[in-house]
Design a protein around this motif. Sequence first.
Motif, PDB file in Angstrom:
ATOM      1  N   ARG A  92      -7.437  61.688 -19.594  1.00 18.20           N
ATOM      2  CA  ARG A  92      -8.630  62.537 -19.568  1.00 18.20           C
ATOM      3  C   ARG A  92      -9.826  61.889 -18.877  1.00 18.20           C
ATOM      4  N   ARG A  93      -9.922  60.571 -18.904  1.00 21.65           N
ATOM      5  CA  ARG A  93     -11.091  59.896 -18.346  1.00 21.65           C
ATOM      6  C   ARG A  93     -11.008  59.679 -16.839  1.00 21.65           C
ATOM      7  N   HIS A  94      -9.893  60.051 -16.247  1.00 20.46           N
ATOM      8  CA  HIS A  94      -9.700  59.762 -14.826  1.00 20.46           C
ATOM      9  C   HIS A  94      -9.826  60.999 -13.943  1.00 20.46           C
ATOM     10  N   ALA A  95     -10.251  62.120 -14.489  1.00 21.57           N
ATOM     11  CA  ALA A  95     -10.362  63.345 -13.701  1.00 21.57           C
ATOM     12  C   ALA A  95     -11.541  63.270 -12.742  1.00 21.57           C
ATOM     13  N   HIS A  96     -11.378  63.864 -11.571  1.00 23.54           N
ATOM     14  CA  HIS A  96     -12.450  63.973 -10.580  1.00 23.54           C
ATOM     15  C   HIS A  96     -12.942  65.425 -10.599  1.00 23.54           C
ATOM     16  N   TRP A  97     -14.006  65.671 -11.361  1.00 22.45           N
ATOM     17  CA  TRP A  97     -14.449  67.040 -11.620  1.00 22.45           C
ATOM     18  C   TRP A  97     -14.990  67.768 -10.387  1.00 22.45           C
ATOM     19  N   PRO A  98     -15.651  67.101  -9.437  1.00 26.10           N
ATOM     20  CA  PRO A  98     -16.055  67.852  -8.227  1.00 26.10           C
ATOM     21  C   PRO A  98     -14.879  68.513  -7.518  1.00 26.10           C
ATOM     22  N   THR A  99     -13.746  67.832  -7.495  1.00 25.92           N
ATOM     23  CA  THR A  99     -12.544  68.429  -6.902  1.00 25.92           C
ATOM     24  C   THR A  99     -12.096  69.652  -7.699  1.00 25.92           C
ATOM     25  N   LEU A 100     -12.121  69.553  -9.018  1.00 27.85           N
ATOM     26  CA  LEU A 100     -11.698  70.668  -9.860  1.00 27.85           C
ATOM     27  C   LEU A 100     -12.589  71.891  -9.665  1.00 27.85           C
ATOM     28  N   TRP A 101     -13.906  71.685  -9.691  1.00 32.60           N
ATOM     29  CA  TRP A 101     -14.821  72.822  -9.545  1.00 32.60           C
ATOM     30  C   TRP A 101     -14.675  73.459  -8.169  1.00 32.60           C
ATOM     31  N   ARG A 102     -14.343  72.655  -7.175  1.00 38.62           N
ATOM     32  CA  ARG A 102     -14.155  73.190  -5.829  1.00 38.62           C
ATOM     33  C   ARG A 102     -12.893  74.069  -5.755  1.00 38.62           C
ATOM     34  N   LEU A 103     -11.881  73.740  -6.554  1.00 36.19           N
ATOM     35  CA  LEU A 103     -10.610  74.455  -6.494  1.00 36.19           C
ATOM     36  C   LEU A 103     -10.580  75.731  -7.326  1.00 36.19           C
ATOM     37  N   GLY A 149       3.016  75.810  -9.327  1.00 39.19           N
ATOM     38  CA  GLY A 149       1.808  75.340  -8.659  1.00 39.19           C
ATOM     39  C   GLY A 149       1.701  73.831  -8.576  1.00 39.19           C
ATOM     40  N   GLY A 150       2.496  73.112  -9.376  1.00 38.06           N
ATOM     41  CA  GLY A 150       2.403  71.660  -9.410  1.00 38.06           C
ATOM     42  C   GLY A 150       2.583  71.003  -8.052  1.00 38.06           C
ATOM     43  N   PRO A 151       3.647  71.312  -7.308  1.00 39.87           N
ATOM     44  CA  PRO A 151       3.818  70.682  -6.002  1.00 39.87           C
ATOM     45  C   PRO A 151       2.683  70.980  -5.031  1.00 39.87           C
ATOM     46  N   VAL A 152       2.163  72.215  -5.053  1.00 42.21           N
ATOM     47  CA  VAL A 152       1.062  72.562  -4.152  1.00 42.21           C
ATOM     48  C   VAL A 152      -0.157  71.697  -4.448  1.00 42.21           C
ATOM     49  N   MET A 153      -0.517  71.599  -5.727  1.00 38.68           N
ATOM     50  CA  MET A 153      -1.672  70.785  -6.095  1.00 38.68           C
ATOM     51  C   MET A 153      -1.401  69.296  -5.874  1.00 38.68           C
ATOM     52  N   SER A 154      -0.164  68.876  -6.066  1.00 37.65           N
ATOM     53  CA  SER A 154       0.178  67.483  -5.811  1.00 37.65           C
ATOM     54  C   SER A 154      -0.064  67.131  -4.348  1.00 37.65           C
ATOM     55  N   LEU A 155       0.367  68.007  -3.456  1.00 38.52           N
ATOM     56  CA  LEU A 155       0.175  67.754  -2.037  1.00 38.52           C
ATOM     57  C   LEU A 155      -1.307  67.735  -1.683  1.00 38.52           C
ATOM     58  N   TYR A 156      -2.084  68.616  -2.298  1.00 39.34           N
ATOM     59  CA  TYR A 156      -3.524  68.614  -2.018  1.00 39.34           C
ATOM     60  C   TYR A 156      -4.169  67.317  -2.492  1.00 39.34           C
ATOM     61  N   LEU A 157      -3.850  66.882  -3.702  1.00 43.25           N
ATOM     62  CA  LEU A 157      -4.468  65.675  -4.239  1.00 43.25           C
ATOM     63  C   LEU A 157      -4.051  64.437  -3.452  1.00 43.25           C
ATOM     64  N   LEU A 189      -3.385  61.758 -11.598  1.00 43.37           N
ATOM     65  CA  LEU A 189      -2.843  62.286 -12.852  1.00 43.37           C
ATOM     66  C   LEU A 189      -3.934  62.875 -13.740  1.00 43.37           C
ATOM     67  N   GLY A 190      -5.120  62.249 -13.786  1.00 44.29           N
ATOM     68  CA  GLY A 190      -6.199  62.781 -14.607  1.00 44.29           C
ATOM     69  C   GLY A 190      -6.716  64.109 -14.094  1.00 44.29           C
ATOM     70  N   THR A 191      -6.901  64.208 -12.772  1.00 41.68           N
ATOM     71  CA  THR A 191      -7.374  65.460 -12.181  1.00 41.68           C
ATOM     72  C   THR A 191      -6.333  66.560 -12.342  1.00 41.68           C
ATOM     73  N   SER A 192      -5.072  66.215 -12.118  1.00 42.25           N
ATOM     74  CA  SER A 192      -3.994  67.187 -12.268  1.00 42.25           C
ATOM     75  C   SER A 192      -3.862  67.656 -13.719  1.00 42.25           C
ATOM     76  N   ALA A 193      -4.021  66.738 -14.668  1.00 41.97           N
ATOM     77  CA  ALA A 193      -3.886  67.090 -16.089  1.00 41.97           C
ATOM     78  C   ALA A 193      -4.912  68.142 -16.498  1.00 41.97           C
TER      79      ALA A 193
END
Length: 260
Positions: free
Chosen positions: A70-81, A165-173, A184-188
């Motif tokens: 949970r502490r490793h998420a990059h929230w700007p990326t999430l809000w953009r997506l 959707g997992g592979p699509v988001m994996s490729l983007y990240l 892993l944090g951002t994907s979670a």
Amino acid sequence: MDTLIGSPSIWGMVALAAAAALVGFSKTAVSGANTVSLAVFAAVLPARESTGVLLPILIAGDLLAVRTYRRHAHWPTLWRLFPAVAVGVVIGTAFLFWADDGAVRTSIGEILLLMAGVTLWRRRSATDEAPTDEAPDDGATRAGRVKARSYGILGGFTTMVANAGGPVMSLYLLSAGFRKLGFLGTSAWFFLIVNTAKVPFSVGLGLIDAKSLLLDALLVAFVVPGAIIGRYCVDRIDQRLFERLVIGATILGGVQLLLR
């Protein structure tokens, strides 16, 4: 067993349990590997109904992944997506009203293989600049924003129609430069939020009901050991191998969807 969807055999239940464990592993180690689980569920159960059974199991895996990373998420990326993903989910819901299983599988398999090819091409032509856990601001440029929207819509579409959707988001990240923990944090967080938001749509389409939840109750416990094994393994996988495993799982999932 007759009260369960499709009345799976004993060996079918064993396969579903193994696929549920793989969901846990994929959420804490190699994102995208759960495309194999998707294929197993669709092989044992009716393909359309299998997406409704798999969704709560994915959410259970998401909860374990968020607890771990949970502490490793990059929230700007999430809000953009998220806005683009919402568009993709709506398109995917509409698609499910008229598309048969064959059209769904073919469309998603082709998308995954195309995007894996694009990612491999990008990696071959990329510079040697090392990525960091705090990903570069891939939305700072117009090209970055267009890429985020494109991947977001495709991710929303594929996750709605087949939980793929997992592979699509994996490729983007990967293309955005994330290393393991940031990835892993951002994907979670991404999939916990998106998969939870999909529940009302799945209920409305009749994909989640009492029978599917009964089967989920039998399978969800297998997610936990898979997640524990994944957490143990992730620290022992170097970055280059990690990226190869993610891309390999994406290609395998795409091929399986096309051949099923």
